[in-house]
Write a protein that holds these residues in place. Structure first.
Motif, PDB file in Angstrom:
ATOM      1  N   GLY A  40       0.839  -1.344   0.148  1.00 28.39           N
ATOM      2  CA  GLY A  40      -0.060   0.104  -0.111  1.00 28.39           C
ATOM      3  C   GLY A  40       0.956   1.251  -0.140  1.00 28.39           C
ATOM      4  N   GLU A  41       2.119   1.131  -0.256  1.00 32.40           N
ATOM      5  CA  GLU A  41       3.129   2.337  -0.359  1.00 32.40           C
ATOM      6  C   GLU A  41       4.096   2.548  -1.315  1.00 32.40           C
ATOM      7  OE1 GLU A  41       5.990   1.474   3.332  1.00 32.40           O
ATOM      8  OE2 GLU A  41       4.255   2.460   3.782  1.00 32.40           O
ATOM      9  N   GLY A  42       3.757   1.653  -2.415  1.00 32.17           N
ATOM     10  CA  GLY A  42       4.547   1.620  -3.724  1.00 32.17           C
ATOM     11  C   GLY A  42       5.931   0.896  -3.539  1.00 32.17           C
ATOM     12  N   GLU A  43       5.967   0.162  -2.694  1.00 30.87           N
ATOM     13  CA  GLU A  43       7.381  -0.580  -2.352  1.00 30.87           C
ATOM     14  C   GLU A  43       7.319  -2.026  -3.158  1.00 30.87           C
ATOM     15  OE1 GLU A  43      10.412  -0.438  -0.581  1.00 30.87           O
ATOM     16  OE2 GLU A  43      10.011   1.671  -0.297  1.00 30.87           O
ATOM     17  N   GLY A  45       5.029  -3.290  -5.535  1.00 30.07           N
ATOM     18  CA  GLY A  45       4.648  -3.529  -6.975  1.00 30.07           C
ATOM     19  C   GLY A  45       3.480  -4.512  -7.219  1.00 30.07           C
ATOM     20  N   ASN A  57       1.867   2.126  -9.843  1.00 31.74           N
ATOM     21  CA  ASN A  57       1.400   1.448  -8.687  1.00 31.74           C
ATOM     22  C   ASN A  57       0.095   2.062  -8.369  1.00 31.74           C
ATOM     23  OD1 ASN A  57       3.964  -0.056  -8.089  1.00 31.74           O
ATOM     24  ND2 ASN A  57       4.559   2.274  -7.486  1.00 31.74           N
TER      25      ASN A  57
ATOM     26  N   THR B  32       2.557  10.392  -5.432  1.00 32.84           N
ATOM     27  CA  THR B  32       3.057   9.045  -4.691  1.00 32.84           C
ATOM     28  C   THR B  32       3.689   9.464  -3.279  1.00 32.84           C
ATOM     29  OG1 THR B  32       5.240   9.790  -5.795  1.00 32.84           O
ATOM     30  CG2 THR B  32       4.030   8.334  -6.906  1.00 32.84           C
ATOM     31  N   ILE B  36       0.607   8.322   0.774  1.00 33.05           N
ATOM     32  CA  ILE B  36       1.267   7.835   1.960  1.00 33.05           C
ATOM     33  C   ILE B  36       0.783   8.704   3.121  1.00 33.05           C
ATOM     34  CG2 ILE B  36       3.168   6.817   3.095  1.00 33.05           C
ATOM     35  CD1 ILE B  36       4.219   6.180  -0.022  1.00 33.05           C
ATOM     36  N   ARG B  39      -2.735   8.305   3.841  1.00 27.01           N
ATOM     37  CA  ARG B  39      -2.989   7.092   4.537  1.00 27.01           C
ATOM     38  C   ARG B  39      -2.541   6.992   6.051  1.00 27.01           C
ATOM     39  NH1 ARG B  39      -5.121   2.912   1.837  1.00 27.01           N
ATOM     40  NH2 ARG B  39      -3.928   1.385   2.636  1.00 27.01           N
ATOM     41  N   SER B 100      10.888   3.522  -7.627  1.00 22.01           N
ATOM     42  CA  SER B 100      11.180   2.472  -8.902  1.00 22.01           C
ATOM     43  C   SER B 100      10.608   3.014 -10.167  1.00 22.01           C
ATOM     44  CB  SER B 100      10.289   1.227  -8.352  1.00 22.01           C
ATOM     45  OG  SER B 100       8.880   1.776  -8.389  1.00 22.01           O
ATOM     46  N   GLN B 102       8.043   2.288 -11.404  1.00 19.53           N
ATOM     47  CA  GLN B 102       6.221   2.748 -11.334  1.00 19.53           C
ATOM     48  C   GLN B 102       6.025   4.014 -10.773  1.00 19.53           C
ATOM     49  OE1 GLN B 102       7.829  -0.326 -10.795  1.00 19.53           O
ATOM     50  NE2 GLN B 102       6.067  -1.890 -10.342  1.00 19.53           N
ATOM     51  N   ILE B 103       7.018   4.428  -9.860  1.00 21.21           N
ATOM     52  CA  ILE B 103       6.972   5.636  -9.132  1.00 21.21           C
ATOM     53  C   ILE B 103       7.319   6.769 -10.102  1.00 21.21           C
ATOM     54  CG2 ILE B 103       8.068   6.916  -7.252  1.00 21.21           C
ATOM     55  CD1 ILE B 103       6.898   4.898  -5.756  1.00 21.21           C
ATOM     56  N   ILE B 106       4.950   8.075 -12.435  1.00 19.62           N
ATOM     57  CA  ILE B 106       3.873   9.368 -12.355  1.00 19.62           C
ATOM     58  C   ILE B 106       4.469  10.476 -11.241  1.00 19.62           C
ATOM     59  CG2 ILE B 106       1.787   8.276 -12.638  1.00 19.62           C
ATOM     60  CD1 ILE B 106       1.752   7.026  -9.735  1.00 19.62           C
ATOM     61  N   ARG B 186      20.042  -0.326  -0.088  1.00 19.12           N
ATOM     62  CA  ARG B 186      20.175  -1.205  -1.268  1.00 19.12           C
ATOM     63  C   ARG B 186      20.645  -0.632  -2.610  1.00 19.12           C
ATOM     64  NH1 ARG B 186      13.847  -2.820  -0.809  1.00 19.12           N
ATOM     65  NH2 ARG B 186      13.072  -0.847  -1.330  1.00 19.12           N
ATOM     66  N   VAL B 189      15.771   1.156  -5.986  1.00 16.27           N
ATOM     67  CA  VAL B 189      14.526   1.353  -5.149  1.00 16.27           C
ATOM     68  C   VAL B 189      14.763   1.709  -3.833  1.00 16.27           C
ATOM     69  CG1 VAL B 189      12.028   0.780  -4.951  1.00 16.27           C
ATOM     70  CG2 VAL B 189      13.482  -0.288  -6.812  1.00 16.27           C
TER      71      VAL B 189
END
Lengths: 156, 291
Positions: A40-43, A45, A57, B32, B36, B39, B100, B102-103, B106, B186, B189
Motif C-alpha cells: 500500500g505504499e509503492g514498495e 509492486g 502502482n 506518490t 502515503i 493514509r 522504482s 512505477q514511481i 507518475i 540497497r 529502489v
C-alpha cells in the motif's frame, strides 16, 4: 462523482468516491482482483497496472486521477481465451511460484515490452526493480521475458 | 469517512479562475508521496486539486541560457530527456534513481519540490545546479525564486496556501559538467541515506576546476549547498587527487550538520565513499564530453 476511464478495452462511467484509489476501484467496483494490495505504499509492486502505456502502482493513484485514461490490468492480457505470450512464457520458464507478485510482475514486464520489444537484461531488471518476489529469485522471471523478446515473433 | 471535494482543472487558466473559491486546497501532482501521507493521517485534506490534467505543465525545453522543465514533468521523462542529460546531467542521474520505475512514471519534479523531503534526490541536484522555481498565485502573478528559498525545512516549503509551482528553470553553464550519486540501504529502489551533487565548469586547456557547486541531501532537515566543500576544490586540477583535498572538509561539514545524531558515525564515513563515487562519475562525464 463520475469517473470515465477505459479498462481492458471497455469504457466505464462509474460513480466513484474521490477518496478511493485506483486499486480500490479496479478490485471492488470492477471485480478485477488481479492487481494485489501488498504494502500500500509503492514498495512491492503487487498493484502494478498499465496506465496510458506506463507501469504504475495503482495504490498510489487516486481513482479520479485516471479520468479519461486507458488502463490495462492482468485480466486484459489474455485474448479470446488465449494467454498472452508473456503469460505463457512465465508458466513455461517456471517464473510463477506462490503467484502473489505475478500479476504486478507481468504488468511491469508487459509495459517494458510495449515500449521496448527487445530489451537488454539490464533493462528487464530495471523494469522489475519495483516488484518484489520472495520465491523465484527473479532469475526465472528475467528468463521468461528474455524468451519472449528473443522469440521470432519478438517482444511486442 | 469524511467526503472530499475533488477538482481537476484542465488548464492553468482554469486553475487560477477557480482557486479563489476553493477553501484549503490540497494539491496533488503525481501523488506518490501524498497518498502515503494521507493514509498515515499526516495530512487530512478536504479538497483535492488534481494537477495531472494540466498538460501544458509537461515539457522540457532548451532556452538561451537555461533549460525549463514544466512542474508536472515526470521523473521518467526527465531521466530520458536528451536535453537534461546534456545540460544538467546530475538531474537526469537523480531522476533516474528516484524510487522504482512505477514511481518515476507518475512522480513529478514539481511535486518533489513541494513535498520537500530531506532525502529527495532531485532537490540535491537542483540545488547544485542553482535552479529557480517559478510559481503562480491566485491573482495569476508569476514569481521566480531560488529553490533554496522555496524549501525551508523538513517537508516544509514556503509556498502560499494557493501558490502552485509551474516551472523549474536551470541555468546552463558553458563547459559545465555535473554528477549525482546516492547511498541507500540497497542498490535499487532505495531512499537516500545520503546523496550528493557536484556541478562545475572545467576548462580542458588548463584542466582546472572552475565555479564548483556542491550540494548534499539527507544530511539535515533539507538539502543544502556547501560552500566549504566547493571552495576546497576550486582551482584544483583533476590530475591532483581531489578526494584527498576534500576529505577533511567533508568531515567538518558532517560535524556541523548532524553531530550528536545517531546517524553521525555512519554518515561521516559514508560521505567519503559517496564523494569519491560522485567525483568518479563526474570524471566519466568529462571523458564522454557530456555536461
Amino acid at each position: 462523482m463520475l469517473l470515465n476511464m477505459r479498462v481492458n478495452g471497455i469504457n466505464y462511467a462509474l460513480d466513484v468516491n474521490p477518496r478511493l484509489r485506483l486499486l480500490d476501484v479496479l478490485r471492488e467496483k470492477l471485480s478485477l482482483t488481479g492487481a494485489k494490495e501488498g504494502c500500500g505504499e509503492g514498495e512491492c509492486g503487487g498493484c502494478t497496472i498499465i496506465l496510458d502505456g506506463l507501469a504504475v502502482n495503482s495504490c498510489l493513484v487516486l481513482a479520479h486521477q485516471a479520468e479519461g485514461k486507458e488502463i490495462i490490468t492482468i485480466e486484459g492480457l489474455e485474448k479470446d481465451g488465449e494467454l498472452d505470450r508473456l503469460q505463457q512464457s512465465f508458466i513455461d520458464k517456471g517464473a510463477v511460484q506462490c503467484g502473489y507478485c505475478t500479476p504486478g510482475m507481468l504488468m511491469s514486464c508487459k509495459a517494458l515490452l510495449m515500449k521496448n520489444p527487445n530489451p537488454s537484461n539490464e533493462e528487464i531488471k530495471e523494469a522489475i526493480e519495483g516488484n518484489l518476489c520472495r520465491c523465484t529469485g527473479y532469475i526465472k522471471i528475467i528468463d521468461a521475458v528474455r524468451a519472449v523478446a528473443d522469440s521470432k515473433e519478438g517482444g511486442n | 469517512m469524511e467526503k472530499w471535494a475533488f477538482y481537476s482543472p484542465q488548464s492553468l487558466r482554469e486553475l487560477i479562475e477557480h482557486l479563489a473559491e476553493i477553501h484549503n486546497p490540497c494539491f496533488v501532482a503525481g501523488g506518490t508521496d501524498l497518498m502515503i501521507k494521507i493514509r498515515n493521517y499526516k495530512i487530512k485534506p478536504t479538497t483535492i486539486v488534481n494537477l495531472n490534467r494540466i498538460h501544458e505543465m509537461v515539457y522540457i525545453r532548451k532556452e538561451d541560457e537555461a533549460i525549463a522543465i514544466g512542474a508536472m514533468t515526470t521523473f521518467t521523462q526527465i531521466a530520458e530527456s536528451p536535453i537534461v542529460n546534456r545540460y544538467a546531467r546530475c538531474l537526469g542521474q537523480s531522476a533516474g534513481n528516484v524510487g522504482s520505475k512505477q514511481i518515476r512514471n507518475i512522480a513529478t519534479i514539481g511535486g518533489n519540490i513541494a513535498n520537500a523531503a530531506p532525502c529527495a534526490d532531485s532537490i540535491t541536484s537542483l540545488m547544485a545546479l542553482g535552479a529557480r522555481v517559478k510559481t503562480i498565485n491566485i491573482w495569476g502573478e508569476i514569481h521566480e525564486k531560488p529553490i533554496d528559498d522555496v524549501i525551508i525545512g523538513r517537508e516544509e516549503n514556503n509556498l502560499d496556501e494557493k501558490e502552485v509551482i509551474i516551472e523549474i528553470r536551470i541555468p546552463t553553464l558553458e563547459g559545465g559538467y555535473s554528477a549525482f550519486s546516492k547511498i541507500g540501504s540497497r542498490t535499487a529502489v532505495t531512499i537516500s541515506k545520503l546523496n550528493m551533487a557536484i556541478v562545475l565548469s572545467y576548462n580542458k586547456a588548463d584542466a582546472a576546476i572552475e565555479c564548483p557547486k556542491v550540494a548534499f541531501g539527507a544530511l539535515g532537515p533539507k538539502p543544502f549547498i556547501s560552500d566549504a566543500v566547493a571552495n576546497s576544490i576550486k582551482g584544483k586540477k583533476f590530475t591532483y587527487p581531489v578526494i584527498d583535498v576534500i576529505k577533511p572538509v567533508l568531515l567538518k561539514e558532517v560535524e556541523a550538520s548532524i553531530a550528536g545524531r545517531a546517524s553521525f558515525p555512519y554518515k561521516r564515513e559514508a560521505i567519503m565513499g559517496l564523494a569519491e563515487n560522485t567525483l568518479n562519475l563526474l570524471m566519466d562525464g568529462i571523458k564522454e564530453g557530456g555536461y
